[in-house]
Scaffold this motif. Structure first.
Motif, PDB file in Angstrom:
ATOM      1  N   ASN B  53       0.830  -1.215   0.000  1.00  0.00           N
ATOM      2  CA  ASN B  53       0.000   0.000   0.000  1.00  0.00           C
ATOM      3  C   ASN B  53       0.854   1.250   0.000  1.00  0.00           C
ATOM      4  O   ASN B  53       0.575   2.200  -0.735  1.00  0.00           O
ATOM      5  N   LEU B  54       1.904   1.256   0.837  1.00  0.00           N
ATOM      6  CA  LEU B  54       2.769   2.433   0.919  1.00  0.00           C
ATOM      7  C   LEU B  54       3.472   2.663  -0.410  1.00  0.00           C
ATOM      8  O   LEU B  54       3.634   3.798  -0.853  1.00  0.00           O
ATOM      9  N   GLU B  57       1.135   4.186  -2.757  1.00  0.00           N
ATOM     10  CA  GLU B  57       0.947   5.587  -2.362  1.00  0.00           C
ATOM     11  C   GLU B  57       2.109   6.439  -2.899  1.00  0.00           C
ATOM     12  O   GLU B  57       1.921   7.528  -3.416  1.00  0.00           O
ATOM     13  N   ARG B  61       1.806   9.481  -5.529  1.00  0.00           N
ATOM     14  CA  ARG B  61       2.252  10.850  -5.245  1.00  0.00           C
ATOM     15  C   ARG B  61       3.194  11.357  -6.326  1.00  0.00           C
ATOM     16  O   ARG B  61       3.177  12.514  -6.708  1.00  0.00           O
ATOM     17  N   GLU B 195       0.240  18.016   3.879  1.00  0.00           N
ATOM     18  CA  GLU B 195      -0.206  17.136   2.792  1.00  0.00           C
ATOM     19  C   GLU B 195      -1.302  17.772   1.950  1.00  0.00           C
ATOM     20  O   GLU B 195      -1.651  17.254   0.912  1.00  0.00           O
TER      21      GLU B 195
END
Lengths: 219, 268
Positions: B53-54, B57, B61, B195
């Motif tokens: 998942n990271l 992500e 990004r 963020e």
């Protein structure tokens, strides 16, 4: 059977943990900006509540009284950590939106309240049902608050547009207040008010009375 | 002779009164053991999913930072994000390193390995990193032979967590094209607002260094003026300072400084 059902249905309205005991308010304010987060949080809390109640109830005869709160918190905290990791693994976007509030289930008085108030003194099956009932009662309130806030604050329900927004050419100007925490206080206050109007037995005795107020009110 | 049958011992243990000291201690121990096993098993089995998942992500990004740049969107229609060129830079010299596969290089692992990282002295270590990996990946986006964009991975200590971000620079090596944070754990509602797109939108067009080469970029408390200043987040002074220090470190000589010097000289 009727008694078992009573454990589940009792906490829905009559003994609702949020509106009667005013427990679990922090998360009820924080995660109800949309229905999706409210539902995820409700599911996480209900699962943690059921598992912790069952675990505590199953060892209730052997919990040393001197360390019983630490024991209960340890069990709840372990379950919450696992739940948090589970969400990070399988519902990553959702866990980011819920941020720290899943972890804060540990400090949710609702869970410890049921552990201390019910599971510690009752057999496993009634404790599990009571936990399910309280979890559903909490979920119900979160769902209602979340629905009102999402519809009035963003014009949508579960992400689907219900009220056409001005920015998309419709007529509805979203109420930004609904996305802020105070609006959840107002909505919860109204819900408590309505429930206590319908069920006057829930109204609490005032803890003190203002001296002289009665006389002044007389014409 | 004492009864050593474990089952009988267990029954005897359970039969002890609950306020018995031995039982209390043993109970606490068993509970802690069970709880730690549950948590450890959960952590180990779920870690691969979390890592995936990271990683997703991080890539999202990266795609975001490029898509957010107005002059890049046209370019993006021609080349997909995967067409980004990834190179490893030796931070000491600023030269590209061909000996290590950039695609599999793990900067975070390397920063922990004494063999592959450098300890930072407190004067240099303004971003609070303690160690810095000797190599860092950079992402180059070209149109034809012209370099359009350089993306640098940066990190620095915020208020209560490590902030991880991508900094995109124009080909001149001095104009910021974008800054996006992809991992941080600062206070929600305050530091975590780094963020938010609204705050990140303040960055494009800012300049890093003045004509003397002095690094001027900084996050200031309100009233940002000129090309070197960005408004901080009110209520999050530590996080804002952390972002400032992070950029000053990574753009300075201990960070990408030598590489950026080569970039400005047109050697990349």
């Amino acid at each position: 059977m009727a008694k078992a059902l009573g454990h589940v249905t009792g906490p829905l309205i009559k003994g609702n943990p949020v509106t009667l005991h005013i427990l679990g308010i922090c998360s009820a304010l924080a995660v109800t900006t949309s229905v999706a987060t409210a539902l995820t949080m409700s599911a996480a809390l209900t699962v943690v509540l059921i598992l912790s109640s069952a675990a505590i109830s199953s060892i209730r005869r052997h919990i040393p009284a001197s360390i019983r709160l630490i024991v209960q918190i340890t069990i709840i905290a372990s379950l919450v950590i696992v739940m948090d990791m589970f969400l990070q693994a399988f519902a990553f976007e959702m866990s980011k939106r819920l941020s720290i509030f899943v972890g804060l289930i540990v400090t949710n008085c609702l869970v410890l309240g049921r552990a201390e108030g019910f599971a510690r003194q009752n057999p496993v099956w009634p404790s599990t049902l009571d936990a399910l009932g309280n979890g559903l009662g909490y979920s119900l309130i979160l769902l209602v608050v979340g629905t009102i806030r999402e519809i009035l604050g963003a014009g949508s329900f579960l992400g689907h547009e219900i009220l056409p927004l001005v920015e998309n050419g419709g007529w509805f100007q979203p109420l930004r207040l609904m996305l802020l925490a105070p609006s959840a206080f107002f909505i919860l206050g109204f819900i408590v008010w309505i429930i206590r109007c319908l069920r006057p037995e829930q109204v609490e005795e005032p803890e003190f009375r203002v001296v002289g107020l009665e006389e002044e009110r007389r014409p | 002779m004492a009864d050593m049958n474990p089952l009988n011992l267990w029954r005897k243990f359970l039969a002890l009164p609950n306020d018995n000291l031995t039982k209390t201690l043993a109970f606490a121990f068993l509970l802690a053991l069970t709880a730690s096993i549950v948590v450890s098993v959960g952590a180990v089995t779920l870690r691969p999913y979390q890592k995936a998942n990271l990683e997703r992500e991080r890539q999202a990004r990266m795609a975001e930072i490029i898509a957010a740049l107005p002059q890049m969107s046209g370019l993006l229609n021609e080349v997909s994000v995967d067409a980004l060129e990834v190179r490893l830079v030796n931070l000491e010299t600023g030269e590209f390193e061909a000996g290590i596969d950039a695609a599999t290089y793990d900067q975070r692992q390397a920063a922990k390995d004494p063999e592959r990282s450098t300890e930072l002295s407190p004067e240099i270590d303004i971003a609070g990193l303690k160690r810095r990996a000797d190599f860092a990946p950079v992402f180059l986006l070209r149109r034809g032979d012209d370099l359009q964009l350089v993306i640098l991975p940066v990190r620095g200590t915020g208020y209560q967590s490590m902030l991880y971000a991508y900094l995109a620079l124009q080909a001149d090596g001095n104009t910021i094209a974008g800054l996006t944070f992809y991992e941080q754990g600062d206070t929600p509602g305050f530091g975590a607002r780094i963020e938010e797109p609204a705050w990140q939108a303040l960055w494009p067009g800012k300049m890093i260094a003045d004509s003397d080469g002095t690094i001027r970029i900084s996050v200031v408390r309100g009233g940002a003026a000129g090309p070197y200043e960005v408004d901080g987040i009110s209520g999050a002074t530590h996080t804002s300072n952390g972002v400032s220090n992070m950029l000053r470190f990574w753009l300075g000589n201990a960070g990408f400084g030598p590489f950026l010097a080569r970039l400005r000289a047109g050697e990349v």
